[in-house]
Design a protein around this motif. Structure first.
Motif, PDB file in Angstrom:
ATOM      1  N   LYS A   1       0.834  -1.208   0.000  1.00 39.90           N
ATOM      2  CA  LYS A   1       0.000   0.000   0.000  1.00 39.90           C
ATOM      3  C   LYS A   1       0.864   1.253   0.000  1.00 39.90           C
ATOM      4  N   LEU A   2       1.949   1.226   0.795  1.00 36.33           N
ATOM      5  CA  LEU A   2       2.813   2.404   0.882  1.00 36.33           C
ATOM      6  C   LEU A   2       3.491   2.685  -0.464  1.00 36.33           C
ATOM      7  N   ARG A   3       3.935   1.611  -1.151  1.00 33.56           N
ATOM      8  CA  ARG A   3       4.557   1.828  -2.466  1.00 33.56           C
ATOM      9  C   ARG A   3       3.550   2.395  -3.464  1.00 33.56           C
ATOM     10  N   THR A   4       2.336   1.889  -3.436  1.00 31.69           N
ATOM     11  CA  THR A   4       1.286   2.410  -4.323  1.00 31.69           C
ATOM     12  C   THR A   4       0.996   3.874  -4.025  1.00 31.69           C
ATOM     13  N   ILE A   5       0.931   4.185  -2.746  1.00 27.97           N
ATOM     14  CA  ILE A   5       0.667   5.578  -2.350  1.00 27.97           C
ATOM     15  C   ILE A   5       1.815   6.481  -2.771  1.00 27.97           C
ATOM     16  N   GLU A   6       3.058   6.003  -2.670  1.00 31.62           N
ATOM     17  CA  GLU A   6       4.211   6.811  -3.080  1.00 31.62           C
ATOM     18  C   GLU A   6       4.174   7.114  -4.582  1.00 31.62           C
ATOM     19  N   VAL A   7       3.799   6.121  -5.383  1.00 29.83           N
ATOM     20  CA  VAL A   7       3.667   6.350  -6.833  1.00 29.83           C
ATOM     21  C   VAL A   7       2.563   7.376  -7.101  1.00 29.83           C
ATOM     22  N   GLU A   8       1.424   7.197  -6.428  1.00 33.84           N
ATOM     23  CA  GLU A   8       0.311   8.133  -6.592  1.00 33.84           C
ATOM     24  C   GLU A   8       0.708   9.529  -6.137  1.00 33.84           C
ATOM     25  N   HIS A   9       1.524   9.600  -5.092  1.00 36.93           N
ATOM     26  CA  HIS A   9       1.969  10.896  -4.570  1.00 36.93           C
ATOM     27  C   HIS A   9       2.871  11.608  -5.589  1.00 36.93           C
ATOM     28  N   ARG A  10       3.779  10.870  -6.218  1.00 37.92           N
ATOM     29  CA  ARG A  10       4.651  11.480  -7.224  1.00 37.92           C
ATOM     30  C   ARG A  10       3.850  11.986  -8.420  1.00 37.92           C
ATOM     31  N   GLN A  11       2.888  11.177  -8.862  1.00 39.05           N
ATOM     32  CA  GLN A  11       2.049  11.591  -9.988  1.00 39.05           C
ATOM     33  C   GLN A  11       1.245  12.847  -9.658  1.00 39.05           C
ATOM     34  N   GLN A  12       0.699  12.898  -8.437  1.00 41.40           N
ATOM     35  CA  GLN A  12      -0.088  14.054  -8.044  1.00 41.40           C
ATOM     36  C   GLN A  12       0.797  15.294  -7.907  1.00 41.40           C
ATOM     37  N   GLN A  13       2.028  15.102  -7.443  1.00 41.00           N
ATOM     38  CA  GLN A  13       2.962  16.232  -7.366  1.00 41.00           C
ATOM     39  C   GLN A  13       3.245  16.811  -8.750  1.00 41.00           C
ATOM     40  N   GLU A  14       3.368  15.933  -9.751  1.00 41.41           N
ATOM     41  CA  GLU A  14       3.597  16.401 -11.126  1.00 41.41           C
ATOM     42  C   GLU A  14       2.395  17.183 -11.643  1.00 41.41           C
ATOM     43  N   ILE A  15       1.194  16.717 -11.308  1.00 42.47           N
ATOM     44  CA  ILE A  15      -0.017  17.434 -11.736  1.00 42.47           C
ATOM     45  C   ILE A  15      -0.051  18.828 -11.122  1.00 42.47           C
ATOM     46  N   VAL A  16       0.220  18.916  -9.835  1.00 44.40           N
ATOM     47  CA  VAL A  16       0.220  20.215  -9.152  1.00 44.40           C
ATOM     48  C   VAL A  16       1.294  21.129  -9.734  1.00 44.40           C
ATOM     49  N   LYS A  17       2.474  20.573  -9.971  1.00 46.27           N
ATOM     50  CA  LYS A  17       3.566  21.376 -10.521  1.00 46.27           C
ATOM     51  C   LYS A  17       3.218  21.897 -11.913  1.00 46.27           C
ATOM     52  N   LYS A  18       2.585  21.071 -12.724  1.00 45.09           N
ATOM     53  CA  LYS A  18       2.200  21.489 -14.074  1.00 45.09           C
ATOM     54  C   LYS A  18       1.202  22.642 -14.031  1.00 45.09           C
ATOM     55  N   ILE A  19       0.222  22.550 -13.138  1.00 41.69           N
ATOM     56  CA  ILE A  19      -0.773  23.625 -13.026  1.00 41.69           C
ATOM     57  C   ILE A  19      -0.128  24.901 -12.512  1.00 41.69           C
ATOM     58  N   GLU A  20       0.791  24.775 -11.559  1.00 44.12           N
ATOM     59  CA  GLU A  20       1.490  25.962 -11.057  1.00 44.12           C
ATOM     60  C   GLU A  20       2.318  26.622 -12.159  1.00 44.12           C
ATOM     61  N   GLN A  21       2.953  25.814 -13.001  1.00 41.24           N
ATOM     62  CA  GLN A  21       3.714  26.369 -14.118  1.00 41.24           C
ATOM     63  C   GLN A  21       2.801  27.066 -15.110  1.00 41.24           C
ATOM     64  N   GLU A  22       1.618  26.493 -15.346  1.00 41.80           N
ATOM     65  CA  GLU A  22       0.659  27.119 -16.261  1.00 41.80           C
ATOM     66  C   GLU A  22       0.208  28.474 -15.721  1.00 41.80           C
ATOM     67  N   ILE A  23      -0.065  28.546 -14.424  1.00 41.00           N
ATOM     68  CA  ILE A  23      -0.449  29.825 -13.812  1.00 41.00           C
ATOM     69  C   ILE A  23       0.687  30.825 -13.920  1.00 41.00           C
ATOM     70  N   HIS A  24       1.903  30.359 -13.674  1.00 39.12           N
ATOM     71  CA  HIS A  24       3.067  31.243 -13.754  1.00 39.12           C
ATOM     72  C   HIS A  24       3.241  31.778 -15.173  1.00 39.12           C
TER      73      HIS A  24
END
Length: 569
Positions: free
Chosen positions: A166-189
């Motif tokens: 479960k922890l490994r799955t959550i870590e993968v999901e966490h990295r993917q979600q971080q990329e989504i957030v970073k992409k949106i922040e770059q778009e706003i910037h």
């Protein structure tokens, strides 16, 4: 301002656009505002005006029983969220949602991590109690103890494996979600950089006064930089009919930090940047230069009002309640996509379909009109530069549209042949369009024969004779071809140099007649000189025929002099 003033705050972008008039270097936006005024003094505040607003360009018109007292545009402080465009506001909301999802994933990961730590801790404590020897020194291992150890190991292994998976799955999901957030922040910037957003925005305050409560309609008119239009054309030539169809486009660019949604468009050829005032000419005096001081010249400059000015208290404007609404757009006619209005100094094209042009648009095409002409297909060649025959369509602009200088895409029999440039063409004027090389017409530029002669009894002179042969052939078997050969014949710049054309017999250039004729007149058979003293020899080639054309000229000059030739454009 008195305490009885009624204040209305409106978002500029939410006000309906009645018209956008696009010039070559700017645009004029007309927005419509409806407001219910109270008796007394009212302030209508338009927030978040375009950052590309041209200073002094705003003016206000309207209808209703009220008087305009003042129009003021100034910078005001605001939060970023307050100045967000609708698109940016949606992206910011999406960012908050994605950040909430990221926090949820982090919380789940913390729970699983704690579960693993607690499981390891319990396993160590329970296992130690079962296998560690008692204080008396004996070891108690029996069947029950072994069964308990087995059950403990099985429990720990199964649950520890599940938790870590479960922890490994959550870590993968966490990295993917971080990329989504970073992409949106770059778009706003990126959007913020494009819009040059800061904590200051422009707002217009319109002060109105009315005797009693009344409904008022305001037309807010202002100009913005970073917008404009340029003409472009699709030219399609059918050699079978023959016919030439010209689709006239207006290419609009829009970087005004605001979106034009559902905007009626007008394209204008006026150039406001050039101003409308004739410069004054002072008196030029000739004086001796003094060694002790420098004469100062000053140019008197008078204040020039812009095209649009703001109303002032001294020039209050009274609304007319009987003002007629703008006329409805005319129905679209066949093969015409715009209404043409000829003004004294400009032409306006009213596009009959509303358009949505967001900020950041570089190439939004609107159709101004479609013109069908009957061209004359001619061939031209400049063999000294390129031994090829170029097909040219020559036609008269029989439409009411004035073609402005712009890029064109040329199609011959539905096949793209070239990118070209169309010059200014007025209604009734003849113009030509190159259609590319016609490989069915063959041109051979043979080496020139040059020889030298001397003569004269008293004054010796030299004569340089040049004889140039050009072979042409029409390989088509079904139709004749009209071919114009353009070739140099030197022009004398000194009375001691005499140039004589021996062959062919050519008509000299008539400057008076030339000024009354267009540059692209339809060619006729025969030889003539043009305004540049170049020979233009037009011949008619029958199908499957060939000719040898000979151009011969003599240049006479004093014996001791040498003649050089320079080509000037």
């Amino acid at each position: 301002m008195t305490a009885t003033s009624t204040i209305y705050e409106l978002e500029t972008r939410d006000q309906k656009i009645n018209q956008v008039k696009v010039f070559t270097d700017r645009a004029e936006v007309r927005r419509h505002v409806k407001v219910a005024l109270k008796a007394g003094v009212n302030e209508v505040i338009l927030k978040n005006l375009s950052s590309k607003l041209i200073s002094g360009s705003m003016r206000v018109e309207g209808r209703g029983n009220a008087t305009i007292h003042d129009v003021v545009v100034k910078n005001v402080a605001s939060l970023k969220q307050e100045s967000d465009s609708p698109k940016l506001a949606i992206i910011r909301a999406t960012l908050q949602e994605e950040k909430a999802r990221l926090q949820n994933i982090e919380d789940r990961g913390s729970v699983v991590q704690k579960s693993i730590e607690n499981l390891d801790k319990v396993f160590g404590q329970v296992g130690g109690g079962l296998v560690n020897p008692p204080k008396e020194g004996g070891v108690s291992l029996n069947e029950g103890t072994l069964t308990s150890l087995k059950n403990l190991f099985d429990f720990y292994g199964t649950n520890s494996e599940n938790y870590r998976e479960k922890l490994r799955t959550i870590e993968v999901e966490h990295r993917q979600q971080q990329e989504i957030v970073k992409k949106i922040e770059q778009e706003i910037h990126q959007i913020q950089n494009n819009f040059h957003m800061n904590t200051l925005t422009q707002a217009a305050t319109i002060t109105l006064e009315c005797v009693e409560d009344a409904e008022a309609e305001l037309d807010i008119i202002y100009q913005v930089h970073n917008a404009g239009w340029s003409p472009s054309y699709d030219i399609r030539v059918d050699t079978e009919k023959p016919s030439m169809q010209i689709t006239y486009f207006g290419k609009i660019r829009q970087h005004t930090d605001e979106d034009w949604n559902g905007a009626p468009l007008v394209l204008s050829t006026a150039q406001p940047c050039l101003g409308g005032r004739i410069p004054e000419l002072g008196t030029l005096e000739a004086v001796f230069r003094s060694r002790h001081f420098e004469i100062q010249y000053s140019t008197r400059q008078s204040a020039t009002s812009g095209l649009f000015g703001s109303a002032s208290p001294q020039q209050a404007t009274l609304f007319s309640s009987s003002s007629a609404p703008p006329p409805p757009p005319q129905p679209m006619a066949v093969a015409v996509a715009s209404e043409v209005t000829q003004n004294t100094l400009s032409t306006e094209f009213k596009i009959l379909r509303d358009a949505t042009i967001p900020h950041g648009t570089n190439d939004h095409k609107v159709t101004i009109g479609i013109v069908t002409l009957t061209p004359k297909l001619v061939h031209e060649t400049v063999p000294s530069k390129n031994a090829s025959a170029f097909l040219t369509a020559s036609a008269v602009n029989t439409s009411d549209l004035a073609f402005l200088s712009g890029d064109s895409s040329v199609y011959l029999n539905n096949a793209f042949v070239a990118k070209s440039h169309l010059k200014n063409v007025s209604p009734g004027e003849r113009f030509s369009c190159s259609l590319g090389v016609d490989t069915a017409i063959r041109v051979e530029y043979k080496p020139a024969k040059k020889y030298h002669e001397e003569g004269g009894y008293i004054t010796k002179h030299s004569a340089n004779v040049t004889e140039q042969t050009i072979s042409i052939k029409n390989t088509r078997s079904e139709q004749p071809v009209l071919l114009t050969i353009k070739h140099h014949v030197p022009r004398s710049t000194d009375e001691k140099i005499r140039v004589k054309l021996v062959a062919p017999s050519a008509t000299p250039y008539d400057s008076e007649k030339g000024t009354n004729e267009t540059e692209n007149t339809e060619p006729a058979e025969g030889a003539k000189f043009n305004s540049s003293n170049n020979l233009e020899w037009t011949v008619k080639l029958a199908p499957n025929s060939s000719q040898d054309l000979v151009i011969k000229y003599v240049v006479e000059h004093p014996k001791d002099e040498t003649v050089q030739y320079h080509e000037k454009f």
